[in-house]
Design a protein around this motif. Structure first.
Motif, PDB file in Angstrom:
ATOM      1  N   ARG A   9      -7.876   1.839  14.073  1.00  0.00           N
ATOM      2  CA  ARG A   9      -6.639   1.808  14.696  1.00  0.00           C
ATOM      3  C   ARG A   9      -6.253   0.246  14.927  1.00  0.00           C
ATOM      4  O   ARG A   9      -5.130  -0.402  14.948  1.00  0.00           O
ATOM      5  CB  ARG A   9      -6.506   2.586  15.887  1.00  0.00           C
ATOM      6  CG  ARG A   9      -5.100   2.675  16.403  1.00  0.00           C
ATOM      7  CD  ARG A   9      -5.041   3.510  17.742  1.00  0.00           C
ATOM      8  NE  ARG A   9      -3.748   3.647  17.996  1.00  0.00           N
ATOM      9  CZ  ARG A   9      -3.333   4.494  19.099  1.00  0.00           C
ATOM     10  NH1 ARG A   9      -4.348   5.579  19.478  1.00  0.00           N
ATOM     11  NH2 ARG A   9      -2.112   4.727  19.268  1.00  0.00           N
ATOM     12  N   THR A  10      -7.160  -0.435  15.411  1.00  0.00           N
ATOM     13  CA  THR A  10      -7.206  -1.850  15.847  1.00  0.00           C
ATOM     14  C   THR A  10      -7.264  -2.501  14.710  1.00  0.00           C
ATOM     15  O   THR A  10      -5.962  -3.467  14.728  1.00  0.00           O
ATOM     16  CB  THR A  10      -8.485  -2.425  16.719  1.00  0.00           C
ATOM     17  OG1 THR A  10      -8.529  -1.570  17.688  1.00  0.00           O
ATOM     18  CG2 THR A  10      -8.411  -3.744  17.085  1.00  0.00           C
ATOM     19  N   LEU A  11      -7.733  -2.366  13.592  1.00  0.00           N
ATOM     20  CA  LEU A  11      -7.738  -3.218  12.418  1.00  0.00           C
ATOM     21  C   LEU A  11      -6.100  -3.068  11.803  1.00  0.00           C
ATOM     22  O   LEU A  11      -5.459  -4.046  11.290  1.00  0.00           O
ATOM     23  CB  LEU A  11      -8.454  -2.735  11.380  1.00  0.00           C
ATOM     24  CG  LEU A  11      -9.945  -2.993  11.694  1.00  0.00           C
ATOM     25  CD1 LEU A  11     -10.785  -2.311  10.625  1.00  0.00           C
ATOM     26  CD2 LEU A  11     -10.233  -4.469  11.615  1.00  0.00           C
ATOM     27  N   VAL A  12      -5.518  -1.546  11.955  1.00  0.00           N
ATOM     28  CA  VAL A  12      -4.122  -1.536  11.353  1.00  0.00           C
ATOM     29  C   VAL A  12      -3.086  -2.284  12.393  1.00  0.00           C
ATOM     30  O   VAL A  12      -2.230  -2.921  11.743  1.00  0.00           O
ATOM     31  CB  VAL A  12      -3.787  -0.158  11.548  1.00  0.00           C
ATOM     32  CG1 VAL A  12      -2.234   0.049  11.369  1.00  0.00           C
ATOM     33  CG2 VAL A  12      -4.642   0.623  10.584  1.00  0.00           C
ATOM     34  N   PRO A  55      -3.951  -4.721   4.642  1.00  0.00           N
ATOM     35  CA  PRO A  55      -5.315  -4.076   3.771  1.00  0.00           C
ATOM     36  C   PRO A  55      -5.859  -2.889   4.364  1.00  0.00           C
ATOM     37  O   PRO A  55      -6.693  -1.949   3.550  1.00  0.00           O
ATOM     38  CB  PRO A  55      -6.093  -5.392   3.765  1.00  0.00           C
ATOM     39  CG  PRO A  55      -5.763  -6.161   4.593  1.00  0.00           C
ATOM     40  CD  PRO A  55      -4.231  -5.972   4.741  1.00  0.00           C
ATOM     41  N   HIS A  56      -5.675  -2.776   5.617  1.00  0.00           N
ATOM     42  CA  HIS A  56      -6.404  -1.368   6.228  1.00  0.00           C
ATOM     43  C   HIS A  56      -5.563  -0.068   6.450  1.00  0.00           C
ATOM     44  O   HIS A  56      -6.113   0.887   7.171  1.00  0.00           O
ATOM     45  CB  HIS A  56      -6.879  -1.852   7.632  1.00  0.00           C
ATOM     46  CG  HIS A  56      -8.015  -2.931   7.571  1.00  0.00           C
ATOM     47  ND1 HIS A  56      -7.598  -3.993   7.795  1.00  0.00           N
ATOM     48  CD2 HIS A  56      -9.325  -3.031   7.183  1.00  0.00           C
ATOM     49  CE1 HIS A  56      -8.871  -5.224   7.799  1.00  0.00           C
ATOM     50  NE2 HIS A  56      -9.800  -4.499   7.455  1.00  0.00           N
ATOM     51  N   LEU A  57      -4.199  -0.278   5.722  1.00  0.00           N
ATOM     52  CA  LEU A  57      -3.330   0.655   5.751  1.00  0.00           C
ATOM     53  C   LEU A  57      -3.913   2.029   5.174  1.00  0.00           C
ATOM     54  O   LEU A  57      -3.604   3.323   5.652  1.00  0.00           O
ATOM     55  CB  LEU A  57      -2.040   0.512   5.331  1.00  0.00           C
ATOM     56  CG  LEU A  57      -0.924   1.150   6.019  1.00  0.00           C
ATOM     57  CD1 LEU A  57      -0.932   0.522   7.473  1.00  0.00           C
ATOM     58  CD2 LEU A  57       0.313   0.849   5.311  1.00  0.00           C
ATOM     59  N   SER A  58      -4.921   1.746   4.219  1.00  0.00           N
ATOM     60  CA  SER A  58      -5.375   3.043   3.520  1.00  0.00           C
ATOM     61  C   SER A  58      -6.400   3.979   4.081  1.00  0.00           C
ATOM     62  O   SER A  58      -6.369   5.144   3.774  1.00  0.00           O
ATOM     63  CB  SER A  58      -6.121   2.447   2.162  1.00  0.00           C
ATOM     64  OG  SER A  58      -7.224   1.712   2.774  1.00  0.00           O
ATOM     65  N   TYR A  59      -6.842   3.507   5.235  1.00  0.00           N
ATOM     66  CA  TYR A  59      -7.688   3.964   6.370  1.00  0.00           C
ATOM     67  C   TYR A  59      -6.891   4.747   7.475  1.00  0.00           C
ATOM     68  O   TYR A  59      -7.544   5.450   8.253  1.00  0.00           O
ATOM     69  CB  TYR A  59      -8.440   3.269   6.965  1.00  0.00           C
ATOM     70  CG  TYR A  59      -9.527   2.455   5.952  1.00  0.00           C
ATOM     71  CD1 TYR A  59     -10.415   3.194   4.954  1.00  0.00           C
ATOM     72  CD2 TYR A  59      -9.301   0.918   5.612  1.00  0.00           C
ATOM     73  CE1 TYR A  59     -11.257   2.394   3.982  1.00  0.00           C
ATOM     74  CE2 TYR A  59     -10.107   0.461   4.659  1.00  0.00           C
ATOM     75  CZ  TYR A  59     -11.111   1.035   3.863  1.00  0.00           C
ATOM     76  OH  TYR A  59     -11.676   0.450   3.099  1.00  0.00           O
ATOM     77  N   GLY A 116       1.210  13.740   3.170  1.00  0.00           N
ATOM     78  CA  GLY A 116       2.701  13.569   3.332  1.00  0.00           C
ATOM     79  C   GLY A 116       3.154  12.658   4.423  1.00  0.00           C
ATOM     80  O   GLY A 116       4.242  11.891   4.416  1.00  0.00           O
ATOM     81  N   ASP A 117       2.318  12.382   5.274  1.00  0.00           N
ATOM     82  CA  ASP A 117       2.448  11.460   6.441  1.00  0.00           C
ATOM     83  C   ASP A 117       1.918  10.225   6.242  1.00  0.00           C
ATOM     84  O   ASP A 117       2.118   9.350   6.941  1.00  0.00           O
ATOM     85  CB  ASP A 117       1.892  12.335   7.760  1.00  0.00           C
ATOM     86  CG  ASP A 117       2.163  13.591   8.184  1.00  0.00           C
ATOM     87  OD1 ASP A 117       3.441  13.878   7.916  1.00  0.00           O
ATOM     88  OD2 ASP A 117       1.515  14.124   8.777  1.00  0.00           O
ATOM     89  N   VAL A 118       1.645   9.826   5.231  1.00  0.00           N
ATOM     90  CA  VAL A 118       0.952   8.587   4.731  1.00  0.00           C
ATOM     91  C   VAL A 118       1.685   7.298   5.180  1.00  0.00           C
ATOM     92  O   VAL A 118       1.465   6.283   5.708  1.00  0.00           O
ATOM     93  CB  VAL A 118       0.420   8.590   3.515  1.00  0.00           C
ATOM     94  CG1 VAL A 118       1.493   8.445   2.476  1.00  0.00           C
ATOM     95  CG2 VAL A 118      -0.594   7.373   3.170  1.00  0.00           C
ATOM     96  N   GLU A 176       0.688  -1.339  -0.029  1.00  0.00           N
ATOM     97  CA  GLU A 176      -0.131   0.210  -0.127  1.00  0.00           C
ATOM     98  C   GLU A 176       0.906   1.247  -0.056  1.00  0.00           C
ATOM     99  O   GLU A 176       0.195   2.308  -0.431  1.00  0.00           O
ATOM    100  CB  GLU A 176      -0.964   0.057   1.125  1.00  0.00           C
ATOM    101  CG  GLU A 176      -2.162  -1.150   1.045  1.00  0.00           C
ATOM    102  CD  GLU A 176      -1.677  -2.279   1.408  1.00  0.00           C
ATOM    103  OE1 GLU A 176      -2.448  -3.279   1.096  1.00  0.00           O
ATOM    104  OE2 GLU A 176      -0.372  -2.725   1.772  1.00  0.00           O
ATOM    105  N   ILE A 177       2.173   1.128   0.254  1.00  0.00           N
ATOM    106  CA  ILE A 177       2.927   2.281   0.422  1.00  0.00           C
ATOM    107  C   ILE A 177       4.259   2.003  -0.013  1.00  0.00           C
ATOM    108  O   ILE A 177       5.198   2.568   0.512  1.00  0.00           O
ATOM    109  CB  ILE A 177       3.070   2.996   1.897  1.00  0.00           C
ATOM    110  CG1 ILE A 177       3.440   2.005   2.971  1.00  0.00           C
ATOM    111  CG2 ILE A 177       1.845   3.695   2.172  1.00  0.00           C
ATOM    112  CD1 ILE A 177       3.810   2.414   4.410  1.00  0.00           C
TER     113      ILE A 177
END
Length: 514
Positions: free
Chosen positions: A399-402, A313-317, A441-443, A277-278
């Motif tokens: 946050r829990t999913l991440v 998968p949940h990083l996009s959130y 920019g912090d993604v 994802e990044i």
């Protein structure tokens, strides 16, 4: 400055420490050499808000006396090496402002735990470095006391919020510095300035005495010029602290041993996961950043590392979740700055009722900058009745999913990797009128803070188009900070062989000219 002192300040902190132990140079000589650089560089860079020259020299003299008397047994390896401190960390007898007018002139009556450890180690404190006000920003443009300039290009930002610490280290004003990292405030400035920045595991370094921005995200960590130096400083400041309720009770991992092992450049058996994802090839990533990142990945493979792509998968959130959780905690933590007990106090003008509520309102209006006010308003809204569950509650679920995504990923690999920032350092004013562009920019750095995992940024080259440094980021499992130090040190060593020395030798340093 003499040529000798120019060469001295360019040594790594570990090399400085060795010269001190061998009595080739005194702590006072080294501290004075750094103060000379600060005198020459500060008019151009403004990395410091306060320089504590007299105190630093007195601390250096005290250490030199102990060394002469043979009373330094048991002190850390970095004993006698000077250090700069981000002005978000309280220092007894030295002004601490968080770069805000609301704390202008405040002198704390106590030291943060990390400062107690620095002093106990005999490390002279050179002064306090600049930052975005209350650590809220990604460029150090939001300091109430002026910008810090990137030593590579004074038209560009040094990153934020800890741009002052990163600029001080990369410009040779200090061999080491402390920063705080809430969403990347150590690692992103390290990427922008060609230095090394570490966010330890949440709770691995005491937060007692760190001015709170977002308490569940904040973490003090090292800023350095080499991975080994960062590891040595990490061991000085790490460990359990009964005054910090979030402090980890387990012993610190052996990060210095891991860094030294990495310098052998053998990564056989190390499993590196590239975060899909990044990874650097997505939207918003500068081509030069992706290019340097891909080259660094190939270097890791050449040293024996196994590289695979891993999805979280949940990083996009995570960006959206962070920008609800963080301002909510900011709203709560900054409520204490009301003019009643300490700091700035602004009384209502004539004709306005002289009430406590009005005094607080006028004080906060005058004392806080625009970015701080923006985050307080956003956080207050997210926590308000009728919106708490929809916004703050939902963000905590994300946050829990991440956290779970990271845990599953570390079942497959030893470390995760990504670019530290999507771009190289941008120019002043480029994003100040568009806060959302700044936040985007912090993604790449925010996920580590949400999950509480450690992460380290190391330079991996210079972008061909902007001629600015690019950062490579490793993530490790919670409480296993040592795991990321080995590949970070190996990558650094391999790249330095390619470059013919540290990346900072490619930077012009007119303030060091004879």
């Amino acid at each position: 400055m003499s040529t000798t002192n120019n060469e001295l300040v360019k040594l790594s902190a570990s090399q400085m420490a060795e010269k001190i132990r061998n009595k080739e140079v005194s702590s006072r000589e080294l501290t004075q050499a750094e103060l000379d650089v600060i005198d020459a560089a500060e008019p151009q860079l403004h990395a410091f808000l306060h320089v504590s020259a007299d105190e630093a020299l007195a601390q250096a003299d005290a250490f030199d006396e102990k060394l002469a008397a043979g009373e330094t047994e048991g002190l850390p390896e970095l004993a006698g090496v000077p250090i700069a401190i981000k002005d978000m960390i309280v220092t007894k007898g030295i002004p601490t402002t968080a770069a805000s007018k609301i704390l202008e002139g405040w002198v704390p009556p106590y030291d943060a735990t990390v400062i107690e450890k620095i002093k106990a180690a005999g490390m002279p404190i050179l002064g306090k470095t600049n930052l975005d006000e209350f650590a809220q920003g990604s460029s150090t443009e939001h300091s109430a006391f002026g910008n810090t300039y990137n030593p590579w290009d004074k038209q560009r930002v040094p990153g934020g919020s800890g741009g002052g610490s990163a600029a001080a280290v990369s410009s040779y004003e200090a061999p080491l510095a402390l920063g705080t990292d809430t969403g990347g405030s150590i690692r992103q400035p390290a990427s922008f300035t060609g230095s090394v920045g570490v966010k330890p595991t949440y709770g691995g370094v005491s937060r007692y005495g760190a001015i709170a921005m977002a308490s569940s995200l904040d973490q003090i960590g090292p800023c350095a010029r080499t991975v080994l130096d960062a590891a040595l400083l990490h061991e000085v400041i790490g460990g359990n602290d009964r005054r910090d309720s979030t402090s980890i009770p387990e012993p610190m991992p052996h990060v210095v041993d891991a860094a030294r092992e990495g310098l052998k450049r053998d990564l056989t058996g190390v499993r590196v996961g590239l975060i899909k994802e990044i990874s650097g090839n997505g939207e918003g990533f500068q081509p030069g950043v992706a290019k340097r990142f891909d080259e660094a990945v190939k270097l890791l493979e050449s040293m024996g590392a196994t590289v695979t792509e891993v999805s979280l998968p949940h990083l996009s959130y995570s960006l959206g979740a962070y920008y609800i959780i963080m301002p909510s905690e900011v709203s709560s933590n900054l409520a204490r700055y009301d003019g009643m007990r300490y700091g700035l106090r602004v009384m209502p003008p004539t004709g306005v009722p002289q009430t406590a509520a009005n005094m607080m309102a006028y004080t906060r209006e005058a004392g806080f900058g625009d970015e701080v006010k923006r985050r307080i308003v956003l956080g207050t809204y997210a926590l308000s009745a009728g919106y708490y569950d929809a916004w703050y509650g939902s963000a905590q679920k994300v946050r829990t999913l991440v956290i779970e995504d990271f845990a599953k990923a570390f079942e497959q690999v030893d470390v995760l990797a990504s670019p530290t920032a999507p771009t190289t350092a941008f120019k002043f004013g480029e994003k100040t009128d568009d806060p959302l562009a700044m936040y985007l920019g912090d993604v790449t750095t925010i996920p580590a803070n949400l999950a509480g995992v450690p992460a380290i940024s190391v330079p991996c080259g210079v972008d061909d188009e902007t001629n600015m440094p690019v950062g490579f980021q490793f993530f490790a499992p919670q409480k296993r900070d040592d795991v990321m130090y080995k590949p970070a040190a190996a990558l650094e060593a391999a790249l330095e062989e390619t470059w013919g020395g540290n990346i900072l030798t490619k930077m012009a340093t007119p303030w060091l000219a004879d």
